[in-house]
Design a protein around this motif. Structure first.
Motif, PDB file in Angstrom:
ATOM      1  N   ASN A 103      -2.844   4.653  -2.697  1.00  0.00           N
ATOM      2  CA  ASN A 103      -3.427   5.829  -2.081  1.00  0.00           C
ATOM      3  C   ASN A 103      -3.296   6.861  -2.421  1.00  0.00           C
ATOM      4  OD1 ASN A 103      -5.796   3.778  -1.460  1.00  0.00           O
ATOM      5  ND2 ASN A 103      -3.941   3.197   0.126  1.00  0.00           N
ATOM      6  N   ASN A 104      -4.057   8.038  -3.458  1.00  0.00           N
ATOM      7  CA  ASN A 104      -3.525   9.397  -3.425  1.00  0.00           C
ATOM      8  C   ASN A 104      -4.499   9.876  -1.824  1.00  0.00           C
ATOM      9  OD1 ASN A 104      -3.197  12.454  -3.682  1.00  0.00           O
ATOM     10  ND2 ASN A 104      -3.280  12.536  -6.314  1.00  0.00           N
ATOM     11  N   ASN A 105      -3.439  11.426  -1.483  1.00  0.00           N
ATOM     12  CA  ASN A 105      -4.525  11.298   0.126  1.00  0.00           C
ATOM     13  C   ASN A 105      -3.660  12.683   0.067  1.00  0.00           C
ATOM     14  OD1 ASN A 105      -5.167   8.663   1.209  1.00  0.00           O
ATOM     15  ND2 ASN A 105      -2.509   9.057   2.281  1.00  0.00           N
ATOM     16  N   ASP A 106      -3.199  12.893  -1.128  1.00  0.00           N
ATOM     17  CA  ASP A 106      -2.898  14.600  -1.176  1.00  0.00           C
ATOM     18  C   ASP A 106      -4.130  15.340  -1.289  1.00  0.00           C
ATOM     19  OD1 ASP A 106      -1.273  16.933  -0.487  1.00  0.00           O
ATOM     20  OD2 ASP A 106      -0.517  16.699  -2.887  1.00  0.00           O
ATOM     21  N   ASP A 107      -3.836  17.113  -1.867  1.00  0.00           N
ATOM     22  CA  ASP A 107      -5.298  17.687  -2.353  1.00  0.00           C
ATOM     23  C   ASP A 107      -5.066  17.950  -4.446  1.00  0.00           C
ATOM     24  OD1 ASP A 107      -3.004  19.281  -1.553  1.00  0.00           O
ATOM     25  OD2 ASP A 107      -4.279  20.716  -0.432  1.00  0.00           O
ATOM     26  N   MET A 108      -3.826  16.946  -4.614  1.00  0.00           N
ATOM     27  CA  MET A 108      -3.464  17.198  -6.566  1.00  0.00           C
ATOM     28  C   MET A 108      -3.765  15.896  -6.743  1.00  0.00           C
ATOM     29  SD  MET A 108      -0.065  19.966  -5.497  1.00  0.00           S
ATOM     30  CE  MET A 108       0.090  21.047  -5.167  1.00  0.00           C
ATOM     31  N   GLU A 144       1.510  22.393   7.385  1.00  0.00           N
ATOM     32  CA  GLU A 144      -0.266  22.293   7.748  1.00  0.00           C
ATOM     33  C   GLU A 144      -0.782  22.926   9.128  1.00  0.00           C
ATOM     34  OE1 GLU A 144      -2.188  19.390   5.362  1.00  0.00           O
ATOM     35  OE2 GLU A 144      -1.111  19.537   3.479  1.00  0.00           O
ATOM     36  N   GLU A 190       7.819  21.366   6.029  1.00  0.00           N
ATOM     37  CA  GLU A 190       7.016  21.030   4.605  1.00  0.00           C
ATOM     38  C   GLU A 190       5.813  22.429   4.861  1.00  0.00           C
ATOM     39  OE1 GLU A 190       7.543  18.727   2.880  1.00  0.00           O
ATOM     40  OE2 GLU A 190       9.627  18.276   2.980  1.00  0.00           O
ATOM     41  N   ARG A 191       4.836  21.866   4.325  1.00  0.00           N
ATOM     42  CA  ARG A 191       3.909  22.924   4.540  1.00  0.00           C
ATOM     43  C   ARG A 191       3.749  23.544   5.402  1.00  0.00           C
ATOM     44  NH1 ARG A 191       0.025  20.127  -0.323  1.00  0.00           N
ATOM     45  NH2 ARG A 191       1.432  19.796  -1.356  1.00  0.00           N
ATOM     46  N   GLU A 199       1.611  12.876  10.265  1.00  0.00           N
ATOM     47  CA  GLU A 199       2.186  13.279   9.464  1.00  0.00           C
ATOM     48  C   GLU A 199       3.384  14.112  11.321  1.00  0.00           C
ATOM     49  OE1 GLU A 199       5.633  13.881   6.407  1.00  0.00           O
ATOM     50  OE2 GLU A 199       3.947  15.256   6.529  1.00  0.00           O
ATOM     51  N   THR A 236       0.749  -1.031  -0.015  1.00  0.00           N
ATOM     52  CA  THR A 236       0.493  -0.416  -0.203  1.00  0.00           C
ATOM     53  C   THR A 236       0.449   1.589  -0.050  1.00  0.00           C
ATOM     54  OG1 THR A 236      -1.501  -1.593   0.823  1.00  0.00           O
ATOM     55  CG2 THR A 236      -1.837   0.996   0.881  1.00  0.00           C
ATOM     56  N   LYS A 277       2.384  11.935   1.519  1.00  0.00           N
ATOM     57  CA  LYS A 277       2.608  12.709   2.583  1.00  0.00           C
ATOM     58  C   LYS A 277       2.544  14.019   1.880  1.00  0.00           C
ATOM     59  CE  LYS A 277       6.354  10.833   4.056  1.00  0.00           C
ATOM     60  NZ  LYS A 277       7.283  10.822   5.386  1.00  0.00           N
ATOM     61  N   PRO A 278       1.387  14.831   2.775  1.00  0.00           N
ATOM     62  CA  PRO A 278       2.042  16.451   1.793  1.00  0.00           C
ATOM     63  C   PRO A 278       3.497  16.928   1.848  1.00  0.00           C
ATOM     64  CG  PRO A 278       0.736  16.505   3.974  1.00  0.00           C
ATOM     65  CD  PRO A 278       1.593  14.809   4.642  1.00  0.00           C
ATOM     66  N   GLY A 279       3.811  17.408   0.780  1.00  0.00           N
ATOM     67  CA  GLY A 279       4.738  18.571   0.265  1.00  0.00           C
ATOM     68  C   GLY A 279       5.693  16.991  -0.598  1.00  0.00           C
ATOM     69  N   LEU A 280       4.242  16.385  -1.575  1.00  0.00           N
ATOM     70  CA  LEU A 280       4.811  16.178  -2.863  1.00  0.00           C
ATOM     71  C   LEU A 280       5.305  14.763  -2.715  1.00  0.00           C
ATOM     72  CD1 LEU A 280       5.322  19.022  -5.234  1.00  0.00           C
ATOM     73  CD2 LEU A 280       3.443  17.256  -4.920  1.00  0.00           C
ATOM     74  N   LYS A 281       5.512  14.180  -1.711  1.00  0.00           N
ATOM     75  CA  LYS A 281       6.325  12.266  -1.141  1.00  0.00           C
ATOM     76  C   LYS A 281       4.934  11.646  -0.828  1.00  0.00           C
ATOM     77  CE  LYS A 281       9.658  15.320   1.556  1.00  0.00           C
ATOM     78  NZ  LYS A 281       9.314  15.278   3.162  1.00  0.00           N
ATOM     79  N   GLU A 324      -7.637  12.264  -2.705  1.00  0.00           N
ATOM     80  CA  GLU A 324      -8.783  10.949  -1.971  1.00  0.00           C
ATOM     81  C   GLU A 324      -8.854  10.420  -2.406  1.00  0.00           C
ATOM     82  OE1 GLU A 324     -10.231  12.935   0.874  1.00  0.00           O
ATOM     83  OE2 GLU A 324      -8.590  14.550   1.359  1.00  0.00           O
ATOM     84  N   ARG A 370     -10.080   0.302   0.659  1.00  0.00           N
ATOM     85  CA  ARG A 370     -10.450   1.286   0.644  1.00  0.00           C
ATOM     86  C   ARG A 370     -11.781   2.391  -0.420  1.00  0.00           C
ATOM     87  NH1 ARG A 370      -7.113   7.104  -0.374  1.00  0.00           N
ATOM     88  NH2 ARG A 370      -8.173   8.443   0.742  1.00  0.00           N
TER      89      ARG A 370
END
Lengths: 696, 597
Positions: free
Chosen positions: A608-613, B440, B437-438, B365, A581, A585-589, A661, B267
């Motif tokens: 799983n794309n958990n990011d906002d992009m 958040e 990082e960001r 994170e 799986t 992660k945030p920050g393009l990782k 998401e 999922r």
């Protein structure tokens, strides 16, 4: 101003002695700190690469040489000069503003305001940095008025002054404040100071799996007076980090791709305008709202924005679309060229891009009373992600940068550079004006008459984006136009193109090939994207509606379905040997940088794309990660519809480009032992969003 | 045997990794929990009687923070006091015997006092008045009530009585701040319990200075837990808010499993577990559910807990349920939006356990700590801060430099209400959540034991004598006019704001002996009588002229100067308020006092 404390002096003395130390190597080589010895420096640096860097890095440099070809050509006309930054200063630029005495104020994401004396390096190679203020909450803008700095913090517009003139801020006055929820995406920008002294700020939407306005006026541009009176000015914004005035004082803001926003763009705003993202309309019922549109009236998928906007009061179409990935991925700054001291583009706008570390150019004209126009590439190769631009008194353009949390093609975490015109005129399409019959292209120099008159040297394709609550959009309704005739003006500077197949509400890509100036110079950027919101009166073009093919939008996913198997193969009687799986992660990782499998293992990989992009996951053959990233970036508009999966043997397995998401599962059999890079091939992401699948 | 002295040295090493833990432990304090057993201090009935003892029961007590061995008692009950001047035993032993125990108590020290608590009569936690010690920023001033919370896990023995696991002090919190992680502990030299057995008493051991203890509560634990057996699972396509929908659907996958994890399903799919839950004992259980997407737990057909479809996988839902001992069918349904399904429970003599596996947790994170260091001048940083689990997004934190002989002093101020919200000694803030990082979360995490204050706006036009002081600014949109902060030449911020013609300047500097902050309020031009709230809390006691202890001895107000105006303590149903009335037409009122904790 305060003198440096002992720290800084020490750093500068080290800085003095540096030639191309290991630490600063990239800094020296990728930019043009040392211009005169440009070529020899490059060789020198290349040599250093060999000495200091492993195979992995030299792979990257190979790629970056190809990429830098255009930057090298651009550099002949517009040079990038790095402004040195002391090591102790984390100049993650949020805002830039010059003071009345020509010092450069820089707001940082860590809440500081630095004042840089002589950033032009006229008196000294090392400009002097003084800390003017600190402790602000993520100021992402800086402005200066009557001797005071202004910025937005998360929840307020703040005036920062030095009342006793000792060079240190001593008053932090709240001009106006707004409620915030604590959501991370609630960035605030501004103020843009208008000629009458009033100020404009913009408020990002909150992000809760989609853009929402959790507190009052998020998604809006507000006008605020010096004494704190606020008028809601316009809404429909998602992430309005950039806004500015053109030469005649009209307001433009830049938008980033996201939900409801198919691609980056700039939009002209008048008071009471709605620019497309419906979330801010949550407040349209407030007594002081200038907009009557209702949030609830928007369907999840609204077809084309051009069609949907028709007949709706306040609904403002983008003036110019910046097609995603070919004209940046994250527009971030707008500045007007108001003089002829920066080359032949007076009156045009420059638009910065954070993710692609570059600046683009926009030509605007008014057609039937509304702005529309074309965007062009202008200058790439900056050292980090561009967030802000400001004009220096010597007509050089200061560019402030940061890439923390949002990776950029310029690899530095932050930077300050300036762009200087050396007085030579590049061969460019200066203006692209719509006519009754097609377009007039005005060049910066006379064209080669014969080449310019050949219709086969021009190609045009029209396309647009979906208007829906989903994130981004594929390129849709793409169709070629026919160039019927190319007529060169007697002075050789203008080519009149007669074109069939132009469509209202569409973006038109122009590609020029095999065209040189009369003195044999190639066009520096032979492409442009013109957004037609309306035709001039008396046009003979087809009517938009007749040609509007509402075909189902498809976001493609590579060409070889065997590389992206999404059902468990029927011969896997016992199921997969291993289930992996992978998430973001945030920050393009990716959340894992190393995964291990056995050779020949049956792998089920859940992404799983958990990011906002938008993201994908592409596994390449050993050593080909950077190459695949580069190929994907070069796919341009085609990439949008291929999920940025380049057709190459270097791609072994991949998921599709998937929405924020969401999740996708692929099945494959692990290859023979080796280290197989994986990456997100969405342009700009692969530099940081990557890892290794170790087969052993 | 060696004594395990209270670990001042440990502070230095432990703090470096403790901050993230700290945020968690803060949260634990306010998190719901089954109630503890009280151990009364109304009398000595819960302790082994002794012919003569230094221990007595008192009502109210007070101790002068500047005077060694000072502790005055008043007749009454509720407070257990150690008076070394009395003849008799130093040690007080509970009748209670314990193995695994969570212990919580309040203590109040006279200046320089120390005492020990010996778990099972052997394992020592020693508390010393280390107020303002550079190595220990958790302790409060002598004469204030402080809190100690200890999680002790006893040694374990096999059936033949051989020790298989050493006893451990899993967690020690002083005033909410973690001071020691899991570590092997040593046996007190004072212990009279030479041989270890599975249970033993608590022993409280005084030394040469007086101190007091109250509000002792504990939970003791057995080794029981809920066992889930015969677990079958089904995975249904799609997400369903109404779980009855599943009845009409065909699962896309079914099977058996030995553990509960979202990873059993997929999922964007609905996951259902069915099986049997063996409840070890009758009684009240508390369930805690944290999930990204709707989740439900049923036992014996009854809904035990759900999260109302929440996708916030950092938000915990709690539900209490009385359960009978026995084996009952259970069902867990999870609508997997965000891959996080975490179920915990606490029961009668059962500490918190998880029903789900570690892999079922979605970790938010975490970043390496990034301390914002205070150097020569005061520092100011705006950001968000958590208080009782809720974000305050209008915070400015101020860090005041240490000098050689003192700790840092820090406070957080709400820039919307213009109120003091939190103060702490020691290091300033961790900004890793802002600048990595960001960033958040944008959280500033105080690096010391926090004293949380009510954080109400201090200016009001009417005096709410018996009613509650307003929680928001009494102005349109809830904000003051003409507001911001100035910096004095020494770098300290002076907050300023106005309300209907009344303008205030509010500032804080270290007090003279750097034991706390001096607050200076300058109030100008009231057009009508206004009121200024200096302190609020359960009980405000006047110690002497201008000196008070606030909120049942949580902190001191000292050296109060109000000029011509008068400070009054109002006793209301909601607690006490210390209020200054500012008469109309007065040109410039100055109010000055120290906040010491």
């Amino acid at each position: 101003m305060v003198a440096f404390d002992s720290n800084f002096v020490g750093i500068f003395s080290r800085f003095e002695g540096e030639i191309c130390s290991l630490k600063r190597r990239r800094y020296c080589c990728n930019t043009d700190l040392i211009q005169k010895e440009h070529l020899s420096k490059k060789r020198f640096c290349k040599h250093l690469n060999g000495i200091f860097y492993s195979i992995l890095v030299s792979l990257f440099t190979q790629v970056s040489f190809a990429q830098n070809d255009i930057a090298d050509r651009e550099n002949k006309f517009y040079q990038i000069i790095s402004v040195p930054i002391p090591d102790s200063v984390k100049l993650e630029v949020g805002g830039l503003a010059f003071t009345d005495d020509d010092k450069l104020g820089v707001a940082t994401r860590r809440g500081e305001i630095w004042v840089i004396e002589d950033p032009y390096q006229q008196k000294n190679r090392l400009p002097k940095y003084s800390l003017f203020a600190s402790g602000l909450h993520e100021p992402l803008w800086l402005a200066q008025k009557n001797g005071a700095f202004y910025t937005t913090q998360r929840s307020e517009l703040t005036k920062i002054s030095d009342t006793n003139a000792d060079g240190l801020a001593d008053n932090f006055h709240t001009v106006y404040s707004w409620p915030i929820s604590g959501n991370y995406h609630e960035y605030s920008y501004g103020p843009l100071i208008l000629p009458n002294g009033n100020m404009l700020v913009t408020l990002n939407l909150s992000w809760v799996g989609r853009g929402e306005s959790l507190t009052k006026w998020r998604g809006w541009m507000l006008q605020i007076t010096e004494d704190g009176k606020m008028t809601p000015f316009a809404t429909g914004m998602r992430s309005p980090a950039a806004f500015g005035l053109n030469k005649v004082g009209d307001i433009f803001f830049a938008e980033n791709q996201g939900d409801w926003i198919g691609s980056g763009r700039i939009t002209h705003l008048d008071q009471g305008d709605f620019a497309g993202h419906p979330a801010g309309l949550r407040w349209s019922g407030e007594p002081n709202s200038p907009i009557a549109l209702k949030r609830s009236s928007f369907p999840d998928s609204a077809g084309l924005m051009f069609d949907y906007a028709k007949g709706k009061p306040n609904f403002k179409l983008p003036s110019i679309w910046f097609p995603h990935t070919v004209m940046g991925i994250s527009t971030s700054a707008i500045i007007s060229v108001n003089s002829d001291k920066f080359g032949p583009f007076e009156g045009q706008l420059l638009v910065g891009d954070q993710g692609h570390s570059k600046i683009m150019r926009a030509f605007l004209e008014k057609v039937n009373g509304q702005y529309q126009g074309a965007c062009f590439p202008f200058r790439e190769g900056f050292s980090s992600g561009i967030l802000r631009m400001a004009w220096g008194s010597d007509n050089s353009l200061f560019v402030g940068m940061t890439s923390r949390g949002w990776a950029s093609t310029g690899k530095d975490l932050y930077g300050l550079q300036r762009l200087k015109w050396d007085g030579k005129i590049p061969m460019e399409i200066k203006e692209m004006r719509i006519t009754k019959d097609g377009f007039d292209l005005e060049f910066t120099k006379p064209v080669d008459q014969k080449m310019a008159a050949s219709v086969s040297n021009y190609a045009m394709t029209g396309f647009t984006y979906s208007y829906h609550k989903k994130y981004g959009s594929p390129v849709i309704n793409s169709r070629k136009c026919t160039i019927k005739k190319a007529t060169v003006s007697s002075d050789g500077k203008t080519v009149k193109l007669d074109i069939n197949g132009l469509r209202e509400g569409y973006i038109h890509e122009l590609k020029v090939d095999n065209l040189k100036s009369a003195d044999g110079e190639e066009i520096l950027h032979p492409k442009a994207y013109y957004t037609i919101n309306s035709f001039p009166e008396g046009s003979v073009h087809d009517h938009h509606a007749m040609n509007h093919d509402n075909k189902v939008e498809v976001s493609g996913c590579g060409e070889d379905s065997q590389k992206s198997v999404r059902e468990q193969p029927s011969d896997w009687k016992k199921g997969p040997d291993i289930i992996i799986t992978m998430a973001t992660k945030p920050g393009l990782k990716f959340d894992k940088e190393l995964i291990e499998v056995r050779p020949g293992a049956k792998v089920k990989l859940i992404f799983n794309n958990n990011d906002d992009m938008l993201h994908n996951l592409v596994i390449t053959t050993p050593g080909k990660g950077a190459e695949v990233g580069k190929l994907a970036m070069d796919m341009g508009l085609d990439g949008t519809n291929a999920g940025y999966i380049p057709a190459t043997n270097s791609v072994l397995f991949h998921t599709c480009l998937i929405q924020p998401e969401t999740s996708q599962t692929i099945y494959f059999t692990a290859p023979k032992a080796g280290d197989y890079p994986y990456l997100c091939s969405f342009p700009g992401h692969s530099f940081v969003m990557k890892g290794i699948m170790r087969v052993k | 045997m060696t004594s395990f002295k209270f670990p001042f040295l440990y502070f230095l090493t432990l703090l470096s990794f403790a901050f993230i833990e700290k945020a968690k432990s803060q949260e634990n304090i306010s998190s719901p929990s089954l109630s503890s057993e009280p151990l009364t201090t109304d009398d000595l009935s819960q302790f082994h009687p002794s012919k003569s003892t230094k221990w007595i029961i008192a009502g109210n007590i007070s101790a002068d923070r500047d005077q060694k061995n000072d502790l005055e008692t008043k007749n009454g009950k509720g407070v257990l006091v150690y008076l070394p001047k009395l003849k008799g035993d130093k040690a007080l032993e509970t009748k209670l015997k314990h193995g695994d125990i969570d212990l919580n108590l309040d203590f109040l020290l006279s200046k320089s006092a120390s005492f020990s608590i010996l778990f099972q009569g052997r394992y020592e936690v020693k508390i010393t008045d280390a107020w303002l010690s550079n190595a220990n920023n958790a302790m409060r001033a002598p004469g204030l009530w402080q809190n100690l919370s200890v999680r002790f896990r006893a040694s374990e023995f096999d059936s033949r009585g051989s020790k298989i696991k050493d006893a451990v002090l899993e967690q020690i919190l002083i005033n909410g701040q973690q001071v020691q992680g899991s570590t092997k502990i040593l046996i007190s030299e004072h212990s009279s319990f030479r041989t270890e057995s599975e249970t033993g008493p608590l022993v409280i051991l005084g030394e040469i200075s007086p101190f007091a203890i109250r509000n002792i509560s504990y939970k003791i634990y057995e080794k029981d837990e809920i066992k889930l057996t015969d677990i079958k699972f089904k995975v249904y396509p799609g997400l369903h808010k109404n779980i009855d929908t599943l009845l009409s659907l065909k699962p896309k996958r079914t099977g058996i499993t030995d553990s509960i994890s979202h990873q059993v399903g997929d999922r964007k799919s609905q996951l259902v577990f069915n099986g049997f839950a063996e409840i070890p004992t009758d009684g009240e259980y508390l369930f805690k559910l944290t999930a990204g997407g709707g989740a439900w737990l049923f036992i014996d057909g009854k809904l035990v807990i759900e999260n109302k479809g929440s996708r916030d996988f950092e938000k915990a839902f709690y539900a209490k349920q009385k359960l009978k001992k026995g084996k009952f069918p259970f069902r867990i349904v999870y609508s997997n939006s965000d891959e996080c399904l975490v179920l915990h429970y606490e029961g009668p003599q059962i500490p918190w356990h998880s029903l789900t596996t570690n892999a079922s947790v979605r970790l938010s994170e975490k970043f390496d700590p990034l301390e914002y260091k205070v150097r020569r001048r005061p520092v100011i940083q705006r950001g968000f801060m958590l208080k009782n689990g809720i974000i305050n997004p209008y915070i400015v934190s101020v860090g005041i430099p240490t000098d050689k002989n003192s700790q840092g002093l820090n406070y957080a101020y709400d820039m919307k209400k213009f109120s003091l919200t939190t103060v702490w000694h020691g290091k300033y803030i961790d900004v890793s959540n802002m600048w990595t990082e960001r960033g958040e979360k944008q959280l500033e995490i105080p690096l010391g034991a926090r004293l949380e204050l009510p954080g109400k706006p201090i200016l009001a036009k009417k005096i709410p004598e018996s009613s509650v002081w307003p929680d928001s600014v009494q102005a349109p949109e809830g904000v003051y006019s003409n507001r911001g902060y100035k910096l004095g030449h020494d770098g300290f911020p002076i907050f300023y704001y106005a309300l209907d013609g009344v303008s205030i300047e509010d500032s804080f500097v270290p007090n003279q002996d750097r034991t706390g902050l001096t607050r200076l309020l300058k109030i100008k031009n009231p057009v009508e009588t206004s009121y200024c709230l200096l302190a609020e809390g359960k009980v405000i006691e006047k110690v002497s002229e201008g000196n008070f202890s606030v909120d049942d001895k949580q902190y001191y107000i000292a050296g109060l100067e109000t000029g011509a105006t008068k400070a009054t303590v109002y006793h209301g149903t909601e607690g006490d308020k210390l209020v200054v009335s500012i008469p109309a037409q007065q040109e410039n009122s100055m109010i000055k006092f120290d906040i010491i904790w």
